[in-house]
Write a protein that holds these residues in place. Structure first.
Motif, mmCIF file in Angstrom:
data_model
loop_
_atom_site.group_PDB
_atom_site.id
_atom_site.type_symbol
_atom_site.label_atom_id
_atom_site.label_comp_id
_atom_site.label_asym_id
_atom_site.label_seq_id
_atom_site.Cartn_x
_atom_site.Cartn_y
_atom_site.Cartn_z
ATOM 1 N N LEU A 273 -11.490 51.606 -5.241
ATOM 2 C CA LEU A 273 -12.239 50.371 -5.432
ATOM 3 C C LEU A 273 -11.662 49.249 -4.889
ATOM 4 O O LEU A 273 -12.232 48.492 -4.101
ATOM 5 N N TYR A 274 -10.423 49.194 -5.253
ATOM 6 C CA TYR A 274 -9.580 47.859 -4.754
ATOM 7 C C TYR A 274 -9.234 48.000 -3.178
ATOM 8 O O TYR A 274 -9.212 46.952 -2.488
ATOM 9 N N PHE A 275 -8.690 49.222 -3.109
ATOM 10 C CA PHE A 275 -7.990 49.186 -1.613
ATOM 11 C C PHE A 275 -8.913 49.665 -0.484
ATOM 12 O O PHE A 275 -8.658 49.147 0.502
ATOM 13 N N THR A 276 -9.860 50.100 -0.885
ATOM 14 C CA THR A 276 -11.052 50.614 0.275
ATOM 15 C C THR A 276 -12.375 50.174 0.124
ATOM 16 O O THR A 276 -12.724 49.511 1.119
ATOM 17 N N LEU A 277 -13.010 50.180 -1.119
ATOM 18 C CA LEU A 277 -14.225 49.475 -1.030
ATOM 19 C C LEU A 277 -14.282 48.210 -1.275
ATOM 20 O O LEU A 277 -15.220 47.374 -0.472
ATOM 21 N N LEU A 278 -13.531 47.407 -1.645
ATOM 22 C CA LEU A 278 -13.591 46.010 -1.895
ATOM 23 C C LEU A 278 -13.353 45.092 -0.681
ATOM 24 O O LEU A 278 -14.130 44.411 -0.369
ATOM 25 N N PRO A 279 -12.604 45.932 0.289
ATOM 26 C CA PRO A 279 -12.444 45.208 1.741
ATOM 27 C C PRO A 279 -13.786 45.394 2.461
ATOM 28 O O PRO A 279 -13.862 44.468 3.448
ATOM 29 N N SER A 280 -14.528 46.356 2.073
ATOM 30 C CA SER A 280 -15.609 46.818 2.823
ATOM 31 C C SER A 280 -16.847 45.848 2.225
ATOM 32 O O SER A 280 -17.721 45.387 3.049
ATOM 33 N N PHE A 281 -16.618 45.406 1.103
ATOM 34 C CA PHE A 281 -17.645 44.845 0.383
ATOM 35 C C PHE A 281 -17.333 43.315 0.924
ATOM 36 O O PHE A 281 -18.331 42.409 1.296
ATOM 37 N N PHE A 282 -16.198 42.745 0.834
ATOM 38 C CA PHE A 282 -15.955 41.276 1.170
ATOM 39 C C PHE A 282 -14.364 41.206 1.780
ATOM 40 O O PHE A 282 -13.571 41.789 0.974
ATOM 41 N N ASN A 283 -14.216 40.258 2.411
ATOM 42 C CA ASN A 283 -12.747 40.077 2.754
ATOM 43 C C ASN A 283 -12.035 39.647 1.583
ATOM 44 O O ASN A 283 -12.505 38.620 0.809
ATOM 45 N N TRP A 326 -21.996 52.298 -13.219
ATOM 46 C CA TRP A 326 -22.067 53.461 -12.324
ATOM 47 C C TRP A 326 -20.599 53.231 -11.630
ATOM 48 O O TRP A 326 -20.427 53.712 -10.539
ATOM 49 N N PHE A 327 -19.482 53.502 -12.546
ATOM 50 C CA PHE A 327 -18.218 53.248 -12.081
ATOM 51 C C PHE A 327 -17.890 54.566 -11.061
ATOM 52 O O PHE A 327 -16.962 54.267 -10.155
ATOM 53 N N LYS A 328 -18.327 55.631 -11.541
ATOM 54 C CA LYS A 328 -17.917 56.847 -10.969
ATOM 55 C C LYS A 328 -18.126 56.935 -9.410
ATOM 56 O O LYS A 328 -17.488 57.776 -8.651
ATOM 57 N N ALA A 329 -19.395 56.206 -9.052
ATOM 58 C CA ALA A 329 -19.909 56.102 -7.648
ATOM 59 C C ALA A 329 -18.861 55.314 -6.809
ATOM 60 O O ALA A 329 -18.886 55.403 -5.624
ATOM 61 N N PHE A 330 -17.928 54.507 -7.559
ATOM 62 C CA PHE A 330 -16.952 53.822 -6.519
ATOM 63 C C PHE A 330 -16.000 54.406 -6.074
ATOM 64 O O PHE A 330 -14.794 53.753 -5.999
ATOM 65 N N ASP A 331 -15.820 55.707 -5.901
ATOM 66 C CA ASP A 331 -14.812 56.503 -5.433
ATOM 67 C C ASP A 331 -14.811 56.148 -3.882
ATOM 68 O O ASP A 331 -13.929 56.188 -3.282
ATOM 69 N N VAL A 332 -16.053 56.508 -3.083
ATOM 70 C CA VAL A 332 -16.119 56.369 -1.881
ATOM 71 C C VAL A 332 -17.359 55.502 -1.401
ATOM 72 O O VAL A 332 -17.431 55.020 -0.517
ATOM 73 N N HIS A 333 -18.421 55.444 -2.175
ATOM 74 C CA HIS A 333 -19.803 54.742 -1.978
ATOM 75 C C HIS A 333 -19.682 53.283 -1.951
ATOM 76 O O HIS A 333 -20.158 52.600 -2.868
ATOM 77 N N ASP A 334 -19.303 52.500 -0.784
ATOM 78 C CA ASP A 334 -19.299 51.086 -0.687
ATOM 79 C C ASP A 334 -20.664 50.469 -0.576
ATOM 80 O O ASP A 334 -20.827 49.413 -1.115
#
Length: 523
Positions: A273-283, A326-334
């Motif tokens: 979530l921190y290293f992959t999804l968060l940068p996709s969410f926003f800078n 929905w925490f489990k979904a934040f493995d890859v689902h940005d």
């Protein structure tokens, strides 16, 4: 249309060109999360080809019952696109254009809301443009998934509600309820702002009752607009549960709470979530600024700020609750994060409104505005590079990149190469399949393909993939025999080197065709 409105739309289109929307709009499903995009296209394609009932959609992956019937979000976009394809032919740009228009409607509504509150053209345009630098929002706006359009509809609903408050015309209230309802039917998380307003109204009503006693008419006028939204959404959820329980349950309709995971699983998802999804969410640096403004908003609220500032911490609590549920979904689902973006314009609006009230000179300062322009320009540049990289690592614009991570470039280069080597042939194979006697409804087994529908929807073929049927995983003979018992007639292989298990051998004897890298066998 006023000149300032036209200017905002011009800027929005100009930024879209930087993001390469004018070329991407004609493309089919693409990485990342091509899996989910293919599912959306599959439902649309089946509406288009078979004229299915609106409430009885199906996908290409046929499932145990051999019919592919399944449902997830309200299929209004899928059904509409299918009808447009019937009139104008199947073109991906029709689908992508509808999603773009819905999101742009939301961004334009946010611009109008911002101007209404701030009375400043610059800041009114800045807020939606700042939001439109989210890599996830930019990628999924010009796409097939419903998450970004749901956010756009929600923002449009807010603007219609403001128009109702300003004019008193009930048509705006009806439109507001309609937009919120459709947004919630597409993605329930798009109602985060509605739930925040609802919670705010509950707190206000409690305060009013304590001061003035119960006023039934006032309470009814406050909460009546919410009732149809929640009621229709409840009915739809019950229907989807009924439909899928009698057919195929392949879409997530349950919670994925954090407390269902062990410590190791939680830590792994936090990292993703921190290293992959968060940068996709926003800078991340921009988020740090937004986070600072969030704290300042709280200070403003505690120091006699506008009462509506309370909506910001309420929304933040909603964001945190959603992440935990929905925490489990934040493995890859940005794309699960897209509708959480609503917190960003709320924070900016709250801060700028207080700044306008308390520090007018700072609010109007050219230095402050110039700094904002520089900041948002950097974000647009970064998102431009990121979005173009996802589609083509050889995009000529990428030669001007000075920020992308080399590992990320190599990852996308490999994914794009692997797609061309294996799945690209499916984009044009359909006429060949028909020429050798394979009809659309002749069930096939398409391997290797871990997704539900990617290869099947690309070649518009009913059948099976490597997805599902867990008891037969890594048991080729059992899987193929089970698929045959349901009706599979052909085996289609896109990477023959991967089919090296000896149990495949009996099924590779009757080869009836070959198209580029794809081999076709009759079972």
């Amino acid at each position: 249309m006023k000149k300032r409105d036209a200017l905002f739309l011009f800027i929005l289109i100009l930024i879209s060109l930087l993001y390469n929307y004018h070329e991407i709009i004609f493309k089919g499903p693409w990485l990342p999360h091509m899996w989910r995009a293919a599912d959306c296209l599959s439902i649309t394609q089946n509406f288009y080809m078979e004229g299915l009932n609106f409430f009885k959609p199906a996908v290409h992956w046929t499932g145990p019952q051999g019919n592919g019937k399944t449902i997830s979000e309200f299929p209004i976009i899928y059904f509409t696109v299918a009808k447009l394809w019937t009139l104008f032919g199947k073109h991906y740009f029709i689908y992508r254009s509808i999603n773009i228009l819905l999101v742009f409607s939301g961004l334009f509504s946010l611009y109008k809301i911002s101007y209404r509150i701030l009375k400043d053209n610059f800041w009114a345009a800045f807020i939606p443009i700042f939001l439109f630098t989210s890599p996830a929002l930019v990628f999924y706006t010009n796409n097939f998934l419903p998450n970004a359009p749901a956010l756009g509809l929600s923002l449009t609903g807010i603007w219609c509600y403001f128009l109702f408050r300003d004019t008193g015309k009930k048509k705006w209230l009806v439109l507001s309820v309609l937009f919120f309802t459709v947004a919630g039917l597409l993605k329930v998380t798009s109602l985060l702002i509605v739930l925040a307003f609802f919670s705010f109204q509950v707190l206000q009503s409690y305060s009013d009752i304590r001061r003035n006693g119960v006023n039934g008419k006032a309470l009814l006028s406050r909460f009546l607009p919410y009732l149809p939204v929640f009621a229709i959404l409840f009915i739809w959820v019950r229907y989807t549960d009924y439909y899928n329980s009698n057919n195929n349950r392949i879409f997530l309709q349950d919670l994925f709470p954090i407390w269902d995971l062990n410590a190791e699983q939680r830590n792994e998802i936090w990292k993703n979530l921190y290293f992959t999804l968060l940068p996709s969410f926003f800078n991340k640096k921009a988020l740090a600024v937004v986070g600072t403004l969030f704290v300042i908003n709280i200070v403003f609220w505690l120091n006699k700020g506008n009462k509506y500032l309370l909506i910001i911490p309420i929304t933040f609590l909603g964001v945190m609750l959603y992440i935990f549920l929905w925490f489990k979904a934040f493995d890859v689902h940005d794309y699960y994060l897209i509708n959480l973006l609503i917190i960003i314009p709320l924070i900016l609006l709250g801060f700028l409104h207080e700044l306008r009230t308390r520090f007018k000179m700072v609010f109007s300062s050219m230095i402050f505005k110039s700094t904002a322009i520089i900041g948002v320009s950097i974000l647009i540049y970064l998102t431009t590079m990121t979005n173009r990289l996802k589609y083509d690592v050889n995009d000529p614009i990428l030669k001007y990149d000075v920020a992308l991570d080399q590992a990320e470039k190599e990852l996308y280069a490999y994914k794009q190469y692997n797609y061309r080597r294996t799945f690209e042939a499916f984009e044009s194979i359909t006429p060949y399949l028909r020429s050798i006697g394979i009809n659309r409804n002749d069930m096939v087994i398409s391997i290797p393909d871990n997704s539900i529908n990617i290869s099947l929807v690309l070649m518009d073929q009913k059948g099976f993939t490597d997805y599902g049927y867990v008891p037969t995983k890594r048991k080729p003979k059992e899987r193929i025999e089970e698929f045959k018992s349901i009706g599979a007639k052909y085996l289609i292989v896109n990477d023959i080197d991967k089919i090296n298990h000896q149990e495949f051998t009996p099924y590779l004897q009757n080869k009836i065709g070959e198209y580029k890298n794809v081999s076709i066998f009759k079972l």
